[in-house]
Design a protein around this motif. Structure first.
Motif, mmCIF file in Angstrom:
data_model
loop_
_atom_site.group_PDB
_atom_site.id
_atom_site.type_symbol
_atom_site.label_atom_id
_atom_site.label_comp_id
_atom_site.label_asym_id
_atom_site.label_seq_id
_atom_site.Cartn_x
_atom_site.Cartn_y
_atom_site.Cartn_z
ATOM 1 N N LEU A 28 51.118 -56.191 20.554
ATOM 2 C CA LEU A 28 51.562 -56.520 19.270
ATOM 3 C C LEU A 28 52.153 -57.830 18.638
ATOM 4 C CD1 LEU A 28 51.497 -55.853 15.999
ATOM 5 C CD2 LEU A 28 53.336 -54.426 16.148
ATOM 6 N N THR A 29 52.949 -58.325 19.316
ATOM 7 C CA THR A 29 53.565 -59.885 18.675
ATOM 8 C C THR A 29 53.013 -60.831 18.781
ATOM 9 O OG1 THR A 29 54.781 -59.110 20.659
ATOM 10 C CG2 THR A 29 55.967 -58.081 18.860
ATOM 11 N N LEU A 30 51.948 -60.334 20.646
ATOM 12 C CA LEU A 30 51.038 -61.090 21.114
ATOM 13 C C LEU A 30 50.341 -62.255 20.134
ATOM 14 C CD1 LEU A 30 51.248 -60.531 24.924
ATOM 15 C CD2 LEU A 30 51.902 -62.001 24.253
ATOM 16 N N LEU A 31 49.798 -60.331 19.880
ATOM 17 C CA LEU A 31 48.422 -61.376 18.345
ATOM 18 C C LEU A 31 48.852 -61.637 17.279
ATOM 19 C CD1 LEU A 31 46.533 -58.055 19.327
ATOM 20 C CD2 LEU A 31 45.362 -60.031 19.966
ATOM 21 N N GLN A 32 49.904 -61.451 16.989
ATOM 22 C CA GLN A 32 50.084 -61.879 15.623
ATOM 23 C C GLN A 32 51.045 -63.089 16.209
ATOM 24 O OE1 GLN A 32 52.722 -59.182 13.859
ATOM 25 N NE2 GLN A 32 50.841 -57.703 12.770
ATOM 26 N N HIS A 33 51.664 -63.228 17.289
ATOM 27 C CA HIS A 33 51.659 -65.169 17.779
ATOM 28 C C HIS A 33 51.213 -64.985 17.696
ATOM 29 C CE1 HIS A 33 55.563 -67.042 18.022
ATOM 30 N NE2 HIS A 33 55.222 -67.235 19.122
ATOM 31 N N SER A 34 49.739 -65.064 18.880
ATOM 32 C CA SER A 34 48.719 -66.023 18.580
ATOM 33 C C SER A 34 48.684 -67.229 17.586
ATOM 34 C CB SER A 34 47.164 -65.208 19.213
ATOM 35 O OG SER A 34 46.945 -65.029 18.776
ATOM 36 N N ARG A 35 48.450 -66.569 16.436
ATOM 37 C CA ARG A 35 47.969 -67.224 14.962
ATOM 38 C C ARG A 35 49.675 -68.080 14.407
ATOM 39 N NH1 ARG A 35 46.378 -62.052 13.804
ATOM 40 N NH2 ARG A 35 47.864 -61.426 11.679
ATOM 41 N N ARG A 36 50.292 -68.753 15.242
ATOM 42 C CA ARG A 36 51.606 -69.296 14.726
ATOM 43 C C ARG A 36 51.426 -70.379 14.584
ATOM 44 N NH1 ARG A 36 51.945 -68.064 20.288
ATOM 45 N NH2 ARG A 36 52.064 -70.078 21.927
ATOM 46 N N ASP A 37 50.461 -71.662 14.842
ATOM 47 C CA ASP A 37 50.097 -72.410 14.926
ATOM 48 C C ASP A 37 48.539 -73.013 13.667
ATOM 49 O OD1 ASP A 37 51.629 -73.317 16.512
ATOM 50 O OD2 ASP A 37 50.143 -74.014 18.583
ATOM 51 N N ALA A 38 48.043 -71.956 13.685
ATOM 52 C CA ALA A 38 46.809 -72.220 12.300
ATOM 53 C C ALA A 38 47.659 -71.534 10.955
ATOM 54 C CB ALA A 38 45.976 -70.877 13.299
ATOM 55 N N ARG A 39 48.602 -70.716 11.389
ATOM 56 C CA ARG A 39 48.877 -70.619 9.422
ATOM 57 C C ARG A 39 50.051 -71.599 8.468
ATOM 58 N NH1 ARG A 39 53.357 -66.415 10.868
ATOM 59 N NH2 ARG A 39 53.486 -65.687 8.496
ATOM 60 N N VAL A 40 49.896 -72.769 9.104
ATOM 61 C CA VAL A 40 50.720 -73.956 8.525
ATOM 62 C C VAL A 40 49.869 -74.615 7.999
ATOM 63 C CG1 VAL A 40 53.173 -74.722 8.013
ATOM 64 C CG2 VAL A 40 53.259 -72.692 8.762
ATOM 65 N N ARG A 41 49.699 -75.807 7.421
ATOM 66 C CA ARG A 41 49.463 -77.136 7.798
ATOM 67 C C ARG A 41 49.318 -77.866 6.925
ATOM 68 N NH1 ARG A 41 44.144 -76.407 5.755
ATOM 69 N NH2 ARG A 41 43.088 -75.041 7.001
ATOM 70 N N ASP A 42 50.398 -78.964 7.383
ATOM 71 C CA ASP A 42 51.270 -79.618 6.503
ATOM 72 C C ASP A 42 52.271 -79.052 5.591
ATOM 73 O OD1 ASP A 42 49.971 -82.626 7.497
ATOM 74 O OD2 ASP A 42 47.936 -81.660 5.930
ATOM 75 N N GLY A 43 52.781 -77.920 6.486
ATOM 76 C CA GLY A 43 54.001 -77.401 5.700
ATOM 77 C C GLY A 43 53.690 -76.223 4.432
ATOM 78 N N ARG A 44 51.622 -76.676 4.602
ATOM 79 C CA ARG A 44 51.700 -74.961 3.536
ATOM 80 C C ARG A 44 50.912 -74.013 4.084
ATOM 81 N NH1 ARG A 44 48.002 -79.201 -0.934
ATOM 82 N NH2 ARG A 44 47.899 -77.326 -1.873
ATOM 83 N N LEU A 45 50.945 -72.192 3.383
ATOM 84 C CA LEU A 45 50.856 -71.215 4.193
ATOM 85 C C LEU A 45 48.657 -72.061 3.753
ATOM 86 C CD1 LEU A 45 50.744 -68.504 4.485
ATOM 87 C CD2 LEU A 45 50.705 -68.583 1.862
ATOM 88 N N VAL A 46 48.881 -70.886 5.540
ATOM 89 C CA VAL A 46 47.130 -71.185 5.554
ATOM 90 C C VAL A 46 46.856 -69.763 5.459
ATOM 91 C CG1 VAL A 46 45.319 -71.916 6.807
ATOM 92 C CG2 VAL A 46 46.966 -73.405 6.516
ATOM 93 N N LEU A 47 46.174 -68.827 4.721
ATOM 94 C CA LEU A 47 45.842 -67.831 4.654
ATOM 95 C C LEU A 47 45.086 -67.127 5.828
ATOM 96 C CD1 LEU A 47 45.129 -66.589 0.935
ATOM 97 C CD2 LEU A 47 47.236 -65.911 2.068
ATOM 98 N N LEU A 48 44.930 -66.446 6.421
ATOM 99 C CA LEU A 48 43.632 -65.448 7.773
ATOM 100 C C LEU A 48 42.614 -66.690 7.168
ATOM 101 C CD1 LEU A 48 43.766 -63.728 10.651
ATOM 102 C CD2 LEU A 48 43.257 -62.181 8.993
ATOM 103 N N ALA A 49 41.814 -65.995 5.965
ATOM 104 C CA ALA A 49 40.225 -65.954 5.873
ATOM 105 C C ALA A 49 40.427 -67.878 6.349
ATOM 106 C CB ALA A 49 40.033 -65.418 4.888
ATOM 107 N N ASP A 50 42.127 -68.780 5.761
ATOM 108 C CA ASP A 50 41.048 -69.627 5.466
ATOM 109 C C ASP A 50 41.730 -70.689 7.748
ATOM 110 O OD1 ASP A 50 40.041 -69.796 3.243
ATOM 111 O OD2 ASP A 50 42.276 -69.825 2.332
ATOM 112 N N GLN A 51 41.968 -69.800 8.064
ATOM 113 C CA GLN A 51 42.821 -70.407 9.623
ATOM 114 C C GLN A 51 41.376 -70.880 10.116
ATOM 115 O OE1 GLN A 51 45.419 -67.562 10.841
ATOM 116 N NE2 GLN A 51 46.408 -67.918 9.461
#
Length: 413
Positions: free
Chosen positions: A240-263
């Motif tokens: 579980l934690t690996l799957l969620q942690h795997s998205r860490r670099d895509a969740r933020v862009r220029d300090g702003r939140l990136v939704l899952l659909a837009d990652q």
């Protein structure tokens, strides 16, 4: 923020648990260790802005805290008018322990010892996890309160009582023998899960995620899994934690939140996804498992649906809803119900999602109102959406999420 303040905040956030563990291993006095480390942080806040940040900030704190403990031990000995045997012993140990905060195996073992100490049966499971989060992981008390869905003063009192109970009961700072480990594993797993959540989605502060804290939680799971490699709870939790942690670099862009659909899915850590999928399909999780393990496994399978979908549009929302239905049977919680409502909206439409949200409240959380605002926007009910955004913004204590919600509300005109 001044550089010294930032350096102090960072070292406290990243090294607090290791410092506590090292000091406790040396002095074995929880009451003295926490006070001494707190004094050291306070001293650093006064000295660093004028004297400059030391080359080894963690070492500076360790030295200052160690001196404070030794001073306290001397005072206690004098007051008892006895020979300062403890002081002598402490000073002798100090000579052999001048280095600290190196990420060596000894430190890792000490962190695990501290978590296992907090998982002692003398403490209720929730108190044990809360104490570990504060003491070992350095999670702020307000964030711990949000994880447990209780008011902050209630959580602060709970942590204080747990510390007093450890000190009063003389609970040893030691790894229990093999026969005792199974009884503490669920508490350790729950602590790691909550620590990961605190890093994955901080309730307060300027960061959308604290990847170092989430990574430390995963490391802790790996360490314990090394001791119990066939434990379903740990296997499911690591997946579980690996799957969620795997998205860490895509969740933020220029300090702003990136939704899952837009990652940008190319930025996901696909090696971690692959490891998690191997864990989920391994023999450990194929037979009957305990409710806690089942809860982690079901959450991991939900995360796997997202991780393995080629694009956001290809997500099998019907299967996601089905997994949430099972999860709510195994481990009903307001957070799971909220996440299910999001999935229902994607699978069956906005009206169904809003219906699934009906009556759902999570104290001190902005997320139900934020989800409702998004769905009302989709439904074209702009006035109601604005009101929901206002409610979410007022309750949100994370800077990045609040900025996102404010932008969404402004876009409504």
């Amino acid at each position: 923020m001044q550089p010294a303040d930032g350096a102090l905040e960072q070292v406290v956030r990243e090294e607090w648990g290791r410092l506590v563990a090292l000091l406790l291993a040396q002095f074995r006095r929880l009451d003295l260790v926490e006070d001494a480390l707190g004094d050291a942080v306070e001293a650093a806040s006064r000295h660093w802005p004028t004297e400059g940040v030391p080359t080894n900030p963690a070492g500076w704190l360790m030295t200052a805290a160690r001196r404070r403990v030794v001073d306290r031990l001397r005072t206690e000995e004098v007051s008892r008018r006895k020979q300062p045997l403890l002081v002598t012993e402490a000073e002798q140990r100090e000579e052999g322990a001048r280095t600290m905060a190196d990420a060596g195996s000894l430190v890792e073992d000490d962190v695990l010892r501290l978590v296992l100490m907090c998982a002692h049966p003398a403490l209720a499971a929730e108190s044990a996890s809360a104490l570990s989060l504060r003491l070992v992981m350095g999670v702020p008390t307000p964030d711990i309160a949000r994880l447990f869905l209780v008011p902050e003063p209630t959580m602060a009192a709970r942590i204080t009582r747990a510390k007093k109970r450890i000190v009063g009961a003389g609970i040893p700072f030691a790894v229990p023998d093999a026969s005792a480990l199974p009884d503490r594993l669920d508490t350790v797993a729950q602590t790691a899960y909550l620590a990961f959540t605190a890093g994955y989605a901080p309730g307060t502060g300027p960061d959308l995620l604290r990847a170092d804290l989430a990574g430390e939680a995963i490391r802790l799971v790996r360490v314990v899994l090394g001791l119990r490699p066939d434990e379903p709870t740990l296997v499911a939790l690591l997946a579980l934690t690996l799957l969620q942690h795997s998205r860490r670099d895509a969740r933020v862009r220029d300090g702003r939140l990136v939704l899952l659909a837009d990652q940008d899915r190319t930025r996901w850590h696909h090696d971690e996804v692959a490891e998690a999928m191997r864990l989920l399909t391994g023999p450990v999780l194929t037979g009957p498992i305990a409710p806690l393990a089942a809860s982690y496994a079901l959450q991991a399978r939900i995360a796997a649906e997202h991780a393995t979908a080629p694009t956001a549009a290809d997500t099998r929302w019907d299967r996601v809803v089905g997994w949430y239905d099972l999860l709510l049977q195994v481990s009903p919680s307001p957070s799971a119900r909220l996440a299910r409502a999001v999935a229902v909206a994607e699978d069956r439409g906005t009206a169904a999602g809003l219906a699934a949200l009906e009556g759902l409240e999570i104290p001190d959380s902005h997320r139900p109102a934020a989800v409702r605002a998004e769905l009302l926007t989709r439904a074209g009910d702009t006035d109601a959406a604005r009101a929901a955004y206002d409610q979410a913004i007022a309750a949100c204590r994370n800077d990045v999420e609040r900025a996102f919600l404010t932008e969404q509300r402004a876009s409504l005109g």
